[in-house]
Motif scaffolding. Structure first.
Motif, PDB file in Angstrom:
ATOM      1  N   ASP A   5      30.903  39.880  36.710  1.00 55.14           N
ATOM      2  CA  ASP A   5      32.169  40.449  37.177  1.00 55.14           C
ATOM      3  C   ASP A   5      32.845  39.553  38.203  1.00 55.14           C
ATOM      4  O   ASP A   5      34.075  39.470  38.253  1.00 55.14           O
ATOM      5  CB  ASP A   5      31.962  41.835  37.781  1.00 55.14           C
ATOM      6  CG  ASP A   5      31.612  42.889  36.742  1.00 55.14           C
ATOM      7  OD1 ASP A   5      31.764  42.602  35.530  1.00 55.14           O
ATOM      8  OD2 ASP A   5      31.203  43.987  37.138  1.00 55.14           O
ATOM      9  N   ASP A   9      36.982  38.471  39.157  1.00 54.25           N
ATOM     10  CA  ASP A   9      37.580  39.074  40.346  1.00 54.25           C
ATOM     11  C   ASP A   9      38.535  38.060  40.957  1.00 54.25           C
ATOM     12  O   ASP A   9      38.238  37.397  41.941  1.00 54.25           O
ATOM     13  CB  ASP A   9      36.487  39.481  41.344  1.00 54.25           C
ATOM     14  CG  ASP A   9      37.043  40.247  42.521  1.00 54.25           C
ATOM     15  OD1 ASP A   9      38.189  40.716  42.452  1.00 54.25           O
ATOM     16  OD2 ASP A   9      36.319  40.355  43.526  1.00 54.25           O
ATOM     17  N   LEU A  16      37.124  45.054  40.171  1.00 54.00           N
ATOM     18  CA  LEU A  16      37.962  44.593  39.077  1.00 54.00           C
ATOM     19  C   LEU A  16      39.085  45.595  38.848  1.00 54.00           C
ATOM     20  O   LEU A  16      38.832  46.773  38.611  1.00 54.00           O
ATOM     21  CB  LEU A  16      37.155  44.435  37.789  1.00 54.00           C
ATOM     22  CG  LEU A  16      36.048  43.386  37.783  1.00 54.00           C
ATOM     23  CD1 LEU A  16      35.405  43.308  36.410  1.00 54.00           C
ATOM     24  CD2 LEU A  16      36.571  42.031  38.202  1.00 54.00           C
ATOM     25  N   GLU A  20      42.097  42.358  35.642  1.00 51.68           N
ATOM     26  CA  GLU A  20      40.860  41.587  35.687  1.00 51.68           C
ATOM     27  C   GLU A  20      39.859  42.089  34.646  1.00 51.68           C
ATOM     28  O   GLU A  20      39.194  41.303  33.971  1.00 51.68           O
ATOM     29  CB  GLU A  20      40.259  41.661  37.088  1.00 51.68           C
ATOM     30  CG  GLU A  20      41.132  40.990  38.137  1.00 51.68           C
ATOM     31  CD  GLU A  20      40.772  41.372  39.556  1.00 51.68           C
ATOM     32  OE1 GLU A  20      41.129  40.599  40.468  1.00 51.68           O
ATOM     33  OE2 GLU A  20      40.158  42.444  39.775  1.00 51.68           O
ATOM     34  N   ARG A  21      39.763  43.404  34.495  1.00 44.85           N
ATOM     35  CA  ARG A  21      38.852  43.965  33.497  1.00 44.85           C
ATOM     36  C   ARG A  21      39.308  43.602  32.083  1.00 44.85           C
ATOM     37  O   ARG A  21      38.507  43.275  31.220  1.00 44.85           O
ATOM     38  CB  ARG A  21      38.739  45.476  33.660  1.00 44.85           C
ATOM     39  CG  ARG A  21      37.649  46.051  32.784  1.00 44.85           C
ATOM     40  CD  ARG A  21      37.081  47.354  33.247  1.00 44.85           C
ATOM     41  NE  ARG A  21      36.626  47.416  34.607  1.00 44.85           N
ATOM     42  CZ  ARG A  21      35.451  46.963  35.057  1.00 44.85           C
ATOM     43  NH1 ARG A  21      34.629  46.390  34.237  1.00 44.85           N
ATOM     44  NH2 ARG A  21      35.105  47.098  36.308  1.00 44.85           N
ATOM     45  N   GLN A  24      38.332  40.148  31.346  1.00 45.66           N
ATOM     46  CA  GLN A  24      36.897  40.104  31.073  1.00 45.66           C
ATOM     47  C   GLN A  24      36.618  40.520  29.626  1.00 45.66           C
ATOM     48  O   GLN A  24      35.867  39.856  28.915  1.00 45.66           O
ATOM     49  CB  GLN A  24      36.152  41.015  32.048  1.00 45.66           C
ATOM     50  CG  GLN A  24      34.666  40.989  31.889  1.00 45.66           C
ATOM     51  CD  GLN A  24      33.976  41.940  32.858  1.00 45.66           C
ATOM     52  OE1 GLN A  24      34.513  42.996  33.184  1.00 45.66           O
ATOM     53  NE2 GLN A  24      32.794  41.567  33.307  1.00 45.66           N
TER      54      GLN A  24
END
Length: 81
Positions: A5, A9, A16, A20-21, A24
Motif C-alpha cells: 500500500d 500512498d 489510501l 490511490e486505491r 493500486q
C-alpha cells in the motif's frame, strides 16, 4: 498500512484515498494481464472476432498487415501499430 500500500500512498498520509486505491487496483489488473485503464481492449476484441491475433499483426510488416486486415474486412487505417 501494508508494505504494498505504501507504494500507492502518493500524498504520504498513511491512508489510501479513492484515487490511490484505484491506481493500486489498476496496477494489479495490469500485472494479472486483465485490462487497460478504460476497461476491455476493444481493438483486441475486433481482431479476435475476425479470427486474427493482435500479436501476429503487430509483428507483420505494414504492407502484409494492411493486406491481412483488408482480407478480414477491416479498415487498416483505423488501427495504429
Amino acid at each position: 498500512m501494508f508494505g504494498f500500500d505504501k507504494m500507492f500512498d502518493f500524498n504520504r498520509d498513511g491512508r489510501l484515498n479513492a484515487f490511490e486505491r484505484d491506481a493500486q487496483f489498476q496496477f494489479i489488473d495490469e500485472k494479472r494481464g486483465k485490462s487497460d485503464l478504460f476497461g476491455d481492449d476493444n481493438e483486441t476484441d475486433v481482431f479476435a472476432e475476425a479470427g486474427l491475433d493482435y500479436d501476429d499483426l503487430e509483428f507483420m510488416d505494414p504492407e502484409e498487415r494492411r493486406e491481412v486486415l483488408e482480407d478480414a474486412g477491416l479498415d487498416p487505417d483505423e488501427f495504429d501499430f
